[in-house]
Write a protein that holds these residues in place. Structure first.
Motif, mmCIF file in Angstrom:
data_model
loop_
_atom_site.group_PDB
_atom_site.id
_atom_site.type_symbol
_atom_site.label_atom_id
_atom_site.label_comp_id
_atom_site.label_asym_id
_atom_site.label_seq_id
_atom_site.Cartn_x
_atom_site.Cartn_y
_atom_site.Cartn_z
ATOM 1 N N ILE A 174 47.915 42.645 9.552
ATOM 2 C CA ILE A 174 47.796 42.328 10.973
ATOM 3 C C ILE A 174 47.307 43.573 11.699
ATOM 4 N N SER A 175 46.188 43.456 12.377
ATOM 5 C CA SER A 175 45.622 44.589 13.112
ATOM 6 C C SER A 175 45.318 44.187 14.545
ATOM 7 N N LEU A 176 45.261 45.191 15.410
ATOM 8 C CA LEU A 176 44.957 44.984 16.822
ATOM 9 C C LEU A 176 43.510 45.384 17.074
ATOM 10 N N GLN A 177 42.737 44.480 17.648
ATOM 11 C CA GLN A 177 41.328 44.770 17.925
ATOM 12 C C GLN A 177 40.961 44.261 19.307
ATOM 13 N N SER A 178 40.030 44.963 19.946
ATOM 14 C CA SER A 178 39.569 44.581 21.282
ATOM 15 C C SER A 178 38.267 43.801 21.173
ATOM 16 N N LEU A 179 37.950 43.067 22.225
ATOM 17 C CA LEU A 179 36.684 42.362 22.277
ATOM 18 C C LEU A 179 35.547 43.355 22.476
ATOM 19 N N GLU A 180 34.397 43.077 21.884
ATOM 20 C CA GLU A 180 33.267 43.984 22.007
ATOM 21 C C GLU A 180 32.778 44.077 23.446
ATOM 22 N N ILE A 181 32.854 42.975 24.170
ATOM 23 C CA ILE A 181 32.306 42.957 25.529
ATOM 24 C C ILE A 181 33.313 43.426 26.569
ATOM 25 N N ALA A 182 34.567 43.607 26.172
ATOM 26 C CA ALA A 182 35.595 44.044 27.121
ATOM 27 C C ALA A 182 36.729 44.691 26.340
ATOM 28 N N VAL A 183 36.768 46.040 26.330
ATOM 29 C CA VAL A 183 37.746 46.737 25.495
ATOM 30 C C VAL A 183 39.166 46.576 26.015
ATOM 31 N N HIS A 184 39.335 46.151 27.265
ATOM 32 C CA HIS A 184 40.687 46.002 27.797
ATOM 33 C C HIS A 184 41.324 44.679 27.367
ATOM 34 N N ILE A 185 40.560 43.814 26.724
ATOM 35 C CA ILE A 185 41.089 42.546 26.226
ATOM 36 C C ILE A 185 41.293 42.692 24.717
ATOM 37 N N VAL A 186 42.536 42.600 24.264
ATOM 38 C CA VAL A 186 42.847 42.805 22.847
ATOM 39 C C VAL A 186 43.593 41.601 22.293
ATOM 40 N N ARG A 187 43.526 41.448 20.982
ATOM 41 C CA ARG A 187 44.243 40.373 20.300
ATOM 42 C C ARG A 187 44.527 40.789 18.863
ATOM 43 N N LEU A 188 45.396 40.051 18.223
ATOM 44 C CA LEU A 188 45.778 40.353 16.846
ATOM 45 C C LEU A 188 44.873 39.612 15.867
ATOM 46 N N HIS A 189 44.499 40.322 14.807
ATOM 47 C CA HIS A 189 43.707 39.737 13.730
ATOM 48 C C HIS A 189 44.606 39.654 12.499
ATOM 49 N N VAL A 190 44.900 38.443 12.071
ATOM 50 C CA VAL A 190 45.713 38.213 10.873
ATOM 51 C C VAL A 190 44.763 37.872 9.736
ATOM 52 N N ARG A 191 44.785 38.707 8.686
ATOM 53 C CA ARG A 191 43.812 38.534 7.612
ATOM 54 C C ARG A 191 44.456 38.702 6.244
ATOM 55 N N ASN A 192 43.982 37.921 5.301
ATOM 56 C CA ASN A 192 44.408 38.054 3.905
ATOM 57 C C ASN A 192 43.411 38.971 3.201
ATOM 58 N N ILE A 193 43.798 40.234 2.989
ATOM 59 C CA ILE A 193 42.902 41.202 2.362
ATOM 60 C C ILE A 193 43.072 41.239 0.847
ATOM 61 N N GLY A 194 43.943 40.398 0.319
ATOM 62 C CA GLY A 194 44.150 40.329 -1.131
ATOM 63 C C GLY A 194 43.091 39.473 -1.798
ATOM 64 N N LEU A 195 43.167 39.388 -3.130
ATOM 65 C CA LEU A 195 42.195 38.622 -3.902
ATOM 66 C C LEU A 195 42.678 37.213 -4.224
ATOM 67 N N GLY A 196 43.925 36.925 -3.876
ATOM 68 C CA GLY A 196 44.472 35.598 -4.121
ATOM 69 C C GLY A 196 44.881 34.927 -2.826
ATOM 70 N N PRO A 197 45.026 33.605 -2.820
ATOM 71 C CA PRO A 197 45.416 32.899 -1.604
ATOM 72 C C PRO A 197 46.883 33.136 -1.256
ATOM 73 N N ALA A 198 47.181 33.114 0.048
ATOM 74 C CA ALA A 198 48.559 33.230 0.525
ATOM 75 C C ALA A 198 49.030 31.844 0.954
ATOM 76 N N LEU A 199 50.176 31.434 0.439
ATOM 77 C CA LEU A 199 50.704 30.104 0.713
ATOM 78 C C LEU A 199 51.978 30.202 1.549
ATOM 79 N N ASN A 200 52.172 29.191 2.409
ATOM 80 C CA ASN A 200 53.396 29.067 3.216
ATOM 81 C C ASN A 200 53.722 30.368 3.964
ATOM 82 N N VAL A 201 52.762 30.817 4.742
ATOM 83 C CA VAL A 201 52.922 32.067 5.491
ATOM 84 C C VAL A 201 53.757 31.811 6.743
ATOM 85 N N LYS A 202 54.802 32.640 6.928
ATOM 86 C CA LYS A 202 55.669 32.510 8.099
ATOM 87 C C LYS A 202 55.753 33.856 8.824
#
Length: 230
Positions: free
Chosen positions: A55-83
């Motif tokens: 989970i990382s925090l990133q801002s919008l390219e067109i407006a750096v004051h607007i940020v949101r969380l990016h949830v990403r699976n960086i592994g090589l296998g699928p993640a199941l039943n994520v809570k």
């Protein structure tokens, strides 16, 4: 040659013991190397099927004051039943406000049944220019639980420290955004032209106009010559 044979015959028992010891040692070394190879193969296979949530925090390219969380699976296998279980680490009400804004996206509440390798989900956004001092000093975290394709379960705490983005700024507009605006303007202009809502103003210059211009130029030349003769 006879002396060598005599020596071998006299010490055959000792040589047999030495040879047996060498064979035994070589067998043990081979067994150890085989075990290491199998262990490494098992680890490689596990990595190839292992999910990893980030989970990382990133801002919008067109407006750096607007940020949101990016949830990403960086592994090589699928993640199941994520809570996801959010919690405040520090920051009090401001941190809780951040959590409330980010988790308006429904998957934080109901979880994700499947997140493939490389797949990304985005949270709701927050505006950092509102209650900036409170938000920028907040630290929040998510307890994340999920499992891999072979049934192995994972549980970890992912922390987001908002102060890491303190002082971020942007000069000018991003190139892709500028190109998008230019294409949008070009599309509107083309639409106006084709629909007749806005017409292109153009001066039409045909052969008759060209002849008239040449005649007028010739007359001016003749007048200048007449004046110079006087």
């Amino acid at each position: 040659m006879a002396e060598i044979l005599k020596f071998l015959n006299a010490n055959s028992a000792a040589l047999t013991v030495i040879f047996s010891a060498v064979v035994t040692l070589a067998t043990a070394v081979y067994a150890i190397l085989t075990w290491i190879l199998v262990s490494e193969t098992r680890k490689m296979r596990q990595v190839q099927t292992e999910p990893k949530i980030k989970i990382s925090l990133q801002s919008l390219e067109i407006a750096v004051h607007i940020v949101r969380l990016h949830v990403r699976n960086i592994g090589l296998g699928p993640a199941l039943n994520v809570k996801f279980t959010p919690k405040v680490v520090s920051g009090g009400e401001s941190a809780q406000l951040l959590i409330n804004e980010f988790t308006k996206t429904n998957f934080f509440k109901i979880g994700l049944s499947y997140l493939s390798p490389g797949e990304q989900r985005l949270s709701n956004y927050t505006e950092m220019n509102k209650n900036h001092e409170g938000k920028i000093t907040s630290v929040i975290a998510f307890d994340v639980e999920y499992q891999g394709s072979i049934g192995k379960k994972y549980k970890e705490t992912l922390t987001i420290d908002m102060s890491e983005h303190k002082g971020s700024y942007q000069l000018g507009k991003p190139h892709l955004y500028s190109i998008a605006l230019s294409l949008e303007k070009l599309q509107k202009d083309f639409h106006y032209i084709t629909t007749g809502f806005r017409r292109v103003s153009a001066d039409v210059f045909d052969s008759e106009d060209r002849k008239a211009e040449q005649q007028e130029l010739q007359e001016r030349i003749e007048k200048e010559r007449a004046r110079s003769d006087v």
